[in-house]
Write a protein that holds these residues in place. Sequence first.
Motif, PDB file in Angstrom:
ATOM      1  N   HIS A  48      28.917  16.784 -17.955  1.00  0.00           N
ATOM      2  CA  HIS A  48      27.948  15.810 -17.438  1.00  0.00           C
ATOM      3  C   HIS A  48      26.549  16.245 -17.858  1.00  0.00           C
ATOM      4  O   HIS A  48      26.201  17.422 -17.774  1.00  0.00           O
ATOM      5  CB  HIS A  48      28.023  15.719 -15.914  1.00  0.00           C
ATOM      6  N   HIS A  49      25.758  15.272 -18.314  1.00  0.00           N
ATOM      7  CA  HIS A  49      24.396  15.553 -18.753  1.00  0.00           C
ATOM      8  C   HIS A  49      24.395  16.710 -19.749  1.00  0.00           C
ATOM      9  O   HIS A  49      24.966  16.612 -20.817  1.00  0.00           O
ATOM     10  CB  HIS A  49      23.480  15.818 -17.565  1.00  0.00           C
ATOM     11  N   THR A  50      23.782  17.831 -19.398  1.00  0.00           N
ATOM     12  CA  THR A  50      23.573  18.904 -20.374  1.00  0.00           C
ATOM     13  C   THR A  50      24.464  20.118 -20.135  1.00  0.00           C
ATOM     14  O   THR A  50      24.115  21.224 -20.543  1.00  0.00           O
ATOM     15  CB  THR A  50      22.102  19.348 -20.353  1.00  0.00           C
ATOM     16  N   HIS A  90      19.821  21.243 -25.907  1.00  0.00           N
ATOM     17  CA  HIS A  90      19.553  21.220 -24.479  1.00  0.00           C
ATOM     18  C   HIS A  90      18.981  22.545 -23.972  1.00  0.00           C
ATOM     19  O   HIS A  90      18.896  22.755 -22.763  1.00  0.00           O
ATOM     20  CB  HIS A  90      20.839  20.898 -23.713  1.00  0.00           C
ATOM     21  N   ALA A 144      21.345  10.031 -20.864  1.00  0.00           N
ATOM     22  CA  ALA A 144      22.557  10.587 -20.266  1.00  0.00           C
ATOM     23  C   ALA A 144      23.813  10.354 -21.104  1.00  0.00           C
ATOM     24  O   ALA A 144      24.609  11.292 -21.281  1.00  0.00           O
ATOM     25  CB  ALA A 144      22.748  10.049 -18.853  1.00  0.00           C
ATOM     26  N   ASP A 185      26.320  19.033  -9.837  1.00  0.00           N
ATOM     27  CA  ASP A 185      25.251  19.351 -10.794  1.00  0.00           C
ATOM     28  C   ASP A 185      24.023  18.471 -10.603  1.00  0.00           C
ATOM     29  O   ASP A 185      22.990  18.709 -11.238  1.00  0.00           O
ATOM     30  CB  ASP A 185      25.763  19.224 -12.228  1.00  0.00           C
ATOM     31  N   THR A 186      24.099  17.464  -9.720  1.00  0.00           N
ATOM     32  CA  THR A 186      22.942  16.594  -9.464  1.00  0.00           C
ATOM     33  C   THR A 186      22.231  16.994  -8.162  1.00  0.00           C
ATOM     34  O   THR A 186      21.595  16.154  -7.521  1.00  0.00           O
ATOM     35  CB  THR A 186      23.361  15.114  -9.394  1.00  0.00           C
ATOM     36  N   THR A 208      26.874   6.987 -12.953  1.00  0.00           N
ATOM     37  CA  THR A 208      26.774   7.873 -14.105  1.00  0.00           C
ATOM     38  C   THR A 208      28.171   8.054 -14.698  1.00  0.00           C
ATOM     39  O   THR A 208      29.173   7.634 -14.105  1.00  0.00           O
ATOM     40  CB  THR A 208      26.163   9.235 -13.695  1.00  0.00           C
ATOM     41  N   ASP A 265      23.566  12.773 -24.025  1.00  0.00           N
ATOM     42  CA  ASP A 265      23.636  14.165 -23.571  1.00  0.00           C
ATOM     43  C   ASP A 265      25.075  14.561 -23.244  1.00  0.00           C
ATOM     44  O   ASP A 265      25.512  15.683 -23.548  1.00  0.00           O
ATOM     45  CB  ASP A 265      22.749  14.359 -22.342  1.00  0.00           C
ATOM     46  N   LEU A 266      25.808  13.660 -22.597  1.00  0.00           N
ATOM     47  CA  LEU A 266      27.216  13.931 -22.277  1.00  0.00           C
ATOM     48  C   LEU A 266      28.004  14.220 -23.547  1.00  0.00           C
ATOM     49  O   LEU A 266      28.758  15.209 -23.624  1.00  0.00           O
ATOM     50  CB  LEU A 266      27.811  12.737 -21.538  1.00  0.00           C
ATOM     51  N   GLU A 289      14.713  15.343 -19.257  1.00  0.00           N
ATOM     52  CA  GLU A 289      15.744  14.357 -18.951  1.00  0.00           C
ATOM     53  C   GLU A 289      15.848  13.419 -20.142  1.00  0.00           C
ATOM     54  O   GLU A 289      14.915  12.667 -20.432  1.00  0.00           O
ATOM     55  CB  GLU A 289      15.390  13.579 -17.683  1.00  0.00           C
TER      56      GLU A 289
END
Length: 341
Positions: free
Chosen positions: A165-167, A38, A49, A134-135, A147, A52-53, A46
């Motif tokens: 979450h995500h990255t 990441h 998800a 974070d969004t 999500t 990435d999590l 992107e």
Amino acid sequence: MSAFHTSGVTGSNAGRSRVVSLDPLRLRARRHHAHALHRGERIWREGMAPVDLWIELLHGNGFEPRAALAFSVTQDFEDDQFTLGKLPPDDIEKLYGLQVQELAVFDSLEERALVQTRRANIVLLETDAFFLPDTRADAYHREHARTTIGIDVIDPGARRLGYFHHTGYHLLDGADYDGILRPAATSAALFPHVEFVKHVRDALTGTPLAETSADLLCMHLLRRPLHNPISRWRQAFPAHVETMLERGEAYARHYAFNVMQQLGANFELLAHYLQWMREQGFDIPLSAHAGARKIASETMVLQCRLARALSRGREDLCDASFDLIEESYARVVPPLADIVC
């Protein structure tokens, strides 16, 4: 940073609570540095998800997440989208000794999540990105979007929690905490889908980790699509373009996410996985690694080319890009099956 060990709990609190004060929570977030997958140059900023999590969750607990990416060879075209990438729970358990179990929420989401985090387990919660700081670039306090986050620390007294979450790893508090763990109760309200991750045995490392990952790669290659999924997408693409021209930009964005992004991000991960396998000493052809990278990069080219055409109200079937992607797939997955299995 290990979410599977109760750090910062001492004295009489050790056996009954995992409350962490603000400063340790902030320190925890600062100490988490995104995995190499990441960081730096990425074709698809992107990605996928759910994957990435897990990459950050595994990395944050000292595990090597690249070993879990063998599943990416199974991606197929599902007539209107590409398979959404998810790490198989069986792979996670074999590689890292982690079990993913469904969590029954029978009275209070906050209480049930708190019980598991006090056991040093991570709670996987399907939630609303509206409450996730974070969004900020897209959904935070603006749009409602589903999500999944991985919660490892909850401080109910301070209405504060830490989550993957995500990255990355992040913190939230106050009204956002209430929105995540204390949703407004109504007669029609349904609890979200919740799972928890518990550590049941030691994770594999070194050679055993690489060899088990190779076994999983062989197993997943036996589950690969019977026919080239790019060819099948290409056959359906003219009708898809017609629909996008009819339905406009909003629909085209959803199409791009579920088709081009899922395909490109999946094969970017596969390229990283094949490179890691080469580093572990496995005889993975450079052509397979290069082919996976080409699928990832050319799918991005196709997406941009299509977006330009649609913005002008024109049809573009992107034949040159399809030629490259289709040929590249034929140089990646089938040859891998011939070599590995």
